[in-house]
Design a protein around this motif. Structure first.
Motif, PDB file in Angstrom:
ATOM      1  N   GLU A  75      29.844  -0.573 -31.148  1.00 22.40           N
ATOM      2  CA  GLU A  75      28.737   0.293 -31.612  1.00 22.40           C
ATOM      3  C   GLU A  75      27.362  -0.394 -32.132  1.00 22.40           C
ATOM      4  N   GLY A  76      26.222  -0.223 -32.061  1.00 21.76           N
ATOM      5  CA  GLY A  76      25.302  -1.322 -32.815  1.00 21.76           C
ATOM      6  C   GLY A  76      25.079  -2.684 -32.622  1.00 21.76           C
ATOM      7  N   TYR A  77      25.939  -3.568 -31.413  1.00 23.57           N
ATOM      8  CA  TYR A  77      25.875  -5.041 -32.008  1.00 23.57           C
ATOM      9  C   TYR A  77      26.239  -5.578 -30.841  1.00 23.57           C
ATOM     10  N   TYR A  78      25.652  -6.653 -30.393  1.00 23.94           N
ATOM     11  CA  TYR A  78      26.227  -7.498 -29.366  1.00 23.94           C
ATOM     12  C   TYR A  78      26.155  -8.724 -28.871  1.00 23.94           C
ATOM     13  N   ASP A  79      26.522  -9.895 -28.359  1.00 17.02           N
ATOM     14  CA  ASP A  79      26.457 -11.434 -28.574  1.00 17.02           C
ATOM     15  C   ASP A  79      24.981 -11.485 -28.585  1.00 17.02           C
ATOM     16  N   ALA A  80      24.183 -11.905 -29.158  1.00 13.05           N
ATOM     17  CA  ALA A  80      22.706 -12.334 -28.917  1.00 13.05           C
ATOM     18  C   ALA A  80      23.045 -14.053 -28.039  1.00 13.05           C
ATOM     19  N   LEU A  81      23.537 -14.046 -28.206  1.00 15.56           N
ATOM     20  CA  LEU A  81      23.447 -15.660 -27.285  1.00 15.56           C
ATOM     21  C   LEU A  81      23.144 -15.695 -25.461  1.00 15.56           C
ATOM     22  N   TYR A  82      23.556 -14.358 -25.684  1.00 14.45           N
ATOM     23  CA  TYR A  82      22.917 -13.445 -23.866  1.00 14.45           C
ATOM     24  C   TYR A  82      21.444 -12.850 -23.726  1.00 14.45           C
ATOM     25  N   ASP A  83      20.579 -13.059 -24.725  1.00 11.22           N
ATOM     26  CA  ASP A  83      19.779 -12.412 -24.964  1.00 11.22           C
ATOM     27  C   ASP A  83      18.391 -13.931 -24.868  1.00 11.22           C
ATOM     28  N   PRO A  84      17.586 -13.733 -24.030  1.00 11.86           N
ATOM     29  CA  PRO A  84      16.619 -15.044 -24.041  1.00 11.86           C
ATOM     30  C   PRO A  84      15.798 -14.361 -24.478  1.00 11.86           C
ATOM     31  N   ASP A  85      14.916 -13.775 -25.533  1.00 14.03           N
ATOM     32  CA  ASP A  85      14.688 -13.082 -25.964  1.00 14.03           C
ATOM     33  C   ASP A  85      14.804 -13.567 -27.726  1.00 14.03           C
ATOM     34  N   LEU A  86      15.718 -13.528 -27.971  1.00 18.23           N
ATOM     35  CA  LEU A  86      15.864 -14.111 -29.527  1.00 18.23           C
ATOM     36  C   LEU A  86      16.505 -15.283 -29.298  1.00 18.23           C
ATOM     37  N   THR A  87      17.009 -15.949 -28.591  1.00 17.82           N
ATOM     38  CA  THR A  87      17.644 -17.384 -28.560  1.00 17.82           C
ATOM     39  C   THR A  87      16.835 -18.526 -28.300  1.00 17.82           C
ATOM     40  N   GLY A  88      15.935 -18.448 -28.424  1.00 18.09           N
ATOM     41  CA  GLY A  88      14.294 -19.448 -28.757  1.00 18.09           C
ATOM     42  C   GLY A  88      13.869 -19.312 -30.230  1.00 18.09           C
ATOM     43  N   SER A 119      16.033 -19.179 -22.141  1.00 15.92           N
ATOM     44  CA  SER A 119      18.204 -20.021 -22.191  1.00 15.92           C
ATOM     45  C   SER A 119      18.472 -18.489 -20.665  1.00 15.92           C
ATOM     46  N   LEU A 120      19.453 -19.324 -20.727  1.00 18.53           N
ATOM     47  CA  LEU A 120      20.785 -18.683 -19.397  1.00 18.53           C
ATOM     48  C   LEU A 120      21.827 -18.941 -20.152  1.00 18.53           C
ATOM     49  N   VAL A 121      22.975 -18.141 -20.619  1.00 20.57           N
ATOM     50  CA  VAL A 121      24.487 -18.763 -20.395  1.00 20.57           C
ATOM     51  C   VAL A 121      24.863 -19.316 -19.196  1.00 20.57           C
ATOM     52  N   LEU A 122      25.382 -20.288 -19.415  1.00 19.89           N
ATOM     53  CA  LEU A 122      25.715 -21.339 -18.873  1.00 19.89           C
ATOM     54  C   LEU A 122      26.896 -21.190 -18.208  1.00 19.89           C
ATOM     55  N   GLY A 123      27.678 -20.175 -17.555  1.00 22.98           N
ATOM     56  CA  GLY A 123      29.225 -20.257 -17.108  1.00 22.98           C
ATOM     57  C   GLY A 123      30.134 -19.659 -18.143  1.00 22.98           C
ATOM     58  N   ALA A 124      31.378 -19.658 -18.003  1.00 16.66           N
ATOM     59  CA  ALA A 124      32.802 -19.710 -18.795  1.00 16.66           C
ATOM     60  C   ALA A 124      33.126 -20.167 -19.599  1.00 16.66           C
ATOM     61  N   GLU A 125      32.606 -21.701 -20.173  1.00 18.83           N
ATOM     62  CA  GLU A 125      33.328 -22.434 -21.193  1.00 18.83           C
ATOM     63  C   GLU A 125      34.818 -22.232 -21.996  1.00 18.83           C
ATOM     64  N   GLN A 126      35.322 -22.422 -21.635  1.00 18.50           N
ATOM     65  CA  GLN A 126      36.615 -22.862 -22.796  1.00 18.50           C
ATOM     66  C   GLN A 126      36.685 -22.223 -24.207  1.00 18.50           C
ATOM     67  N   SER A 130      27.615 -22.492 -23.444  1.00 19.61           N
ATOM     68  CA  SER A 130      26.424 -23.458 -23.824  1.00 19.61           C
ATOM     69  C   SER A 130      24.810 -22.357 -22.834  1.00 19.61           C
ATOM     70  N   LEU A 131      23.943 -22.835 -23.624  1.00 18.05           N
ATOM     71  CA  LEU A 131      22.806 -22.165 -22.944  1.00 18.05           C
ATOM     72  C   LEU A 131      22.184 -22.638 -22.456  1.00 18.05           C
ATOM     73  N   VAL A 132      21.519 -23.319 -21.213  1.00 12.10           N
ATOM     74  CA  VAL A 132      20.470 -23.611 -20.551  1.00 12.10           C
ATOM     75  C   VAL A 132      19.049 -22.945 -20.620  1.00 12.10           C
ATOM     76  N   TYR A 133      18.038 -24.056 -21.453  1.00 11.92           N
ATOM     77  CA  TYR A 133      16.756 -23.743 -21.347  1.00 11.92           C
ATOM     78  C   TYR A 133      15.672 -24.109 -20.512  1.00 11.92           C
ATOM     79  N   GLY A 134      15.207 -23.255 -19.251  1.00  7.25           N
ATOM     80  CA  GLY A 134      14.418 -23.462 -18.383  1.00  7.25           C
ATOM     81  C   GLY A 134      15.655 -24.505 -17.362  1.00  7.25           C
ATOM     82  N   GLU A 135      15.303 -25.775 -16.725  1.00  8.24           N
ATOM     83  CA  GLU A 135      15.500 -27.320 -16.748  1.00  8.24           C
ATOM     84  C   GLU A 135      16.153 -28.376 -17.464  1.00  8.24           C
ATOM     85  N   THR A 136      15.710 -28.210 -18.602  1.00 12.71           N
ATOM     86  CA  THR A 136      15.271 -29.108 -18.930  1.00 12.71           C
ATOM     87  C   THR A 136      16.639 -29.551 -20.459  1.00 12.71           C
ATOM     88  N   TYR A 137      16.314 -28.318 -20.888  1.00 10.37           N
ATOM     89  CA  TYR A 137      18.021 -29.025 -22.079  1.00 10.37           C
ATOM     90  C   TYR A 137      19.239 -28.064 -22.343  1.00 10.37           C
TER      91      TYR A 137
END
Length: 437
Positions: A75-88, A119-126, A130-137
């Protein structure tokens, strides 16, 4: 309230190391606001008297319209790595060399970071995310935190400063202090958007061979040996660059004998777990004894430490080596320790065997295809070694004795691993001890 939500959520994450054990205590050790609606948390978790730390970017649900329900913590919280509006914010802080409370955001001298990318979260690592920013980082966040500088950050930044050519360009990192030690939280490197994974390329070659009417691996359309040769050259060049960037040393005779004894102990432990290994113990013991008899000292340096086809990428121009973190699960001091570069060579040779044989599991034609698997592996192993030698790698007669023992040691480790995790794959490492492989 938040700690209760985290206790229920964290046990279901792929990167949580304490699965199957109850949490005795969880508390938030550090809570830093990076920007409104975005907090960086370091979470301390105690289980059975042991403590682990994890990091989390915490977002506050509000105007998200349920877009991050898959990353919801409670309630009220989420993993912000999945939010490209914040990870910049991570890129911006690295570009500016900001300090936010105890967190230090840094970039490599002389590089510029484009902070406009989403950003976009890349796959499901163990163990990382990892966040991929565009096709650059690509920004890798180490979920489970171990005090100290991560070996990958240490190595790639040093190699970049020496102008090394077989690495993904590093751009920046995030660090803090844990237990009085500078500790890596994340690192950002070049994203190889158009590169191909070495394991996938090798498997394509093996599939082509199995489907081909050609009698020889070198005649089949998927011949991989030229790539194995180039990879050998690249590996030797990386070892040379590591030796230039970091201190080197020599393992003296007494330490060589101790190494052999350690290998023997690991063999005995493996036999207790996999009794079928006992019939091959003499082959392994003979390889170890040859080292004790022939090798008086071993040059040592920084190495990759977990080298296989899944750790290399083929770009349009050459091979690039990734993931210099060392062997997962080992203490940081061991992953940073000096070792023989032939340890990496042995790991790659074992990887060629795996690529050749793993498609035989559950294959009804395995019996007839096995000779082709052996031929493919031997062709690519010899091509890799030829390339390694051409690239300046040391492969004297004495080195061949050590390399054989390191291969046997790696195969013993693989036998135990497969018996525990993938029993169907157990025949792959067991074949390493058989004549004719």
């Amino acid at each position: 309230m938040l700690t209760e939500l985290l206790s229920g959520w964290i046990t279901h994450q792929r990167w949580f190391a304490g699965k199957g054990r109850p949490i005795d205590e969880l508390h938030v050790e550090s809570d830093i606001e990076l920007r409104p609606g975005l907090r960086h948390l370091i979470i301390s978790v105690r289980q059975a008297g042991e403590r682990d730390r994890y990091q989390l970017l915490l977002g506050a649900e509000g105007e998200t319209d349920g877009r991050f329900s898959h990353a919801r913590i409670g309630e009220g919280y989420y993993d912000a790595l999945y939010d490209p509006d914040l990870t910049g914010t991570l890129l911006e802080a690295m570009a500016d060399d900001r300090d936010l409370g105890p967190l230090r955001f840094r970039h490599l001298e002389g590089v510029e970071i484009d902070t406009s990318l989403r950003s976009l979260v890349l796959g499901a690592e163990q163990s990382n995310t990892s966040l991929v920013y565009g096709e650059t980082y690509i920004c890798k966040l180490f979920r489970r935190l171990i005090p100290g500088v991560n070996p990958e950050l240490e190595i790639v930044t040093a190699l970049a400063r020496h102008g090394a050519g077989h690495i993904a360009q590093p751009y920046g990192w995030i660090e803090t202090d844990l237990d009085g030690e500078p500790t890596t939280l994340a690192m950002t490197q070049e994203f190889l958007a158009t590169a191909n994974d070495g394991w996938a390329l090798a498997l394509t070659s093996v599939r082509d061979l199995y489907a081909s009417l050609e009698p020889s691996a070198s005649d089949a359309g998927g011949d991989f040996s030229s790539e194995s040769y180039r990879l050998g050259v690249a590996t030797a060049e990386v070892h040379r660059e590591l030796a230039a960037a970091f201190p080197t040393g020599v393992m003296e005779s007494q330490d060589v004998k101790q190494m052999v004894e350690d290998q023997r102990r690991r063999l005995a432990q493996a036999i207790t777990e996999v009794p079928d290994l006992v019939e091959h113990a003499r082959v392994v013991e003979d390889a170890y004894q040859r080292v004790a008899d022939v090798v008086s000292e071993i040059p040592v340096q920084r190495v990759h430490g977990d080298y296989h086809l899944g750790q290399v990428m083929r770009t349009t121009t050459d091979w690039v080596v990734l993931d210099f973190e060392g062997e997962p699960g080992q203490p940081l001091a061991e992953r940073r320790a000096l070792s023989s570069p032939l340890r990496d060579v042995a790991g790659m040779l074992r990887s060629f065997d795996y690529a050749a044989r793993h498609l035989l599991a559950d294959n009804p034609d395995a019996g007839s295809l096995r000779p082709r698997a052996v031929e493919w592996a031997e062709l690519n192993r010899s091509s890799f070694l030829a390339g390694y030698s051409a690239g300046g790698g040391s492969l004297r007669a004495e080195d061949a004795v050590l390399l054989r023992a390191l291969e046997m040691s790696k195969a013993v480790y693989e036998v135990t691993y497969e018996a525990r995790n993938r029993p169907a794959w157990l025949p792959i490492p067991m074949a390493a001890f058989q004549a004719g492989r």
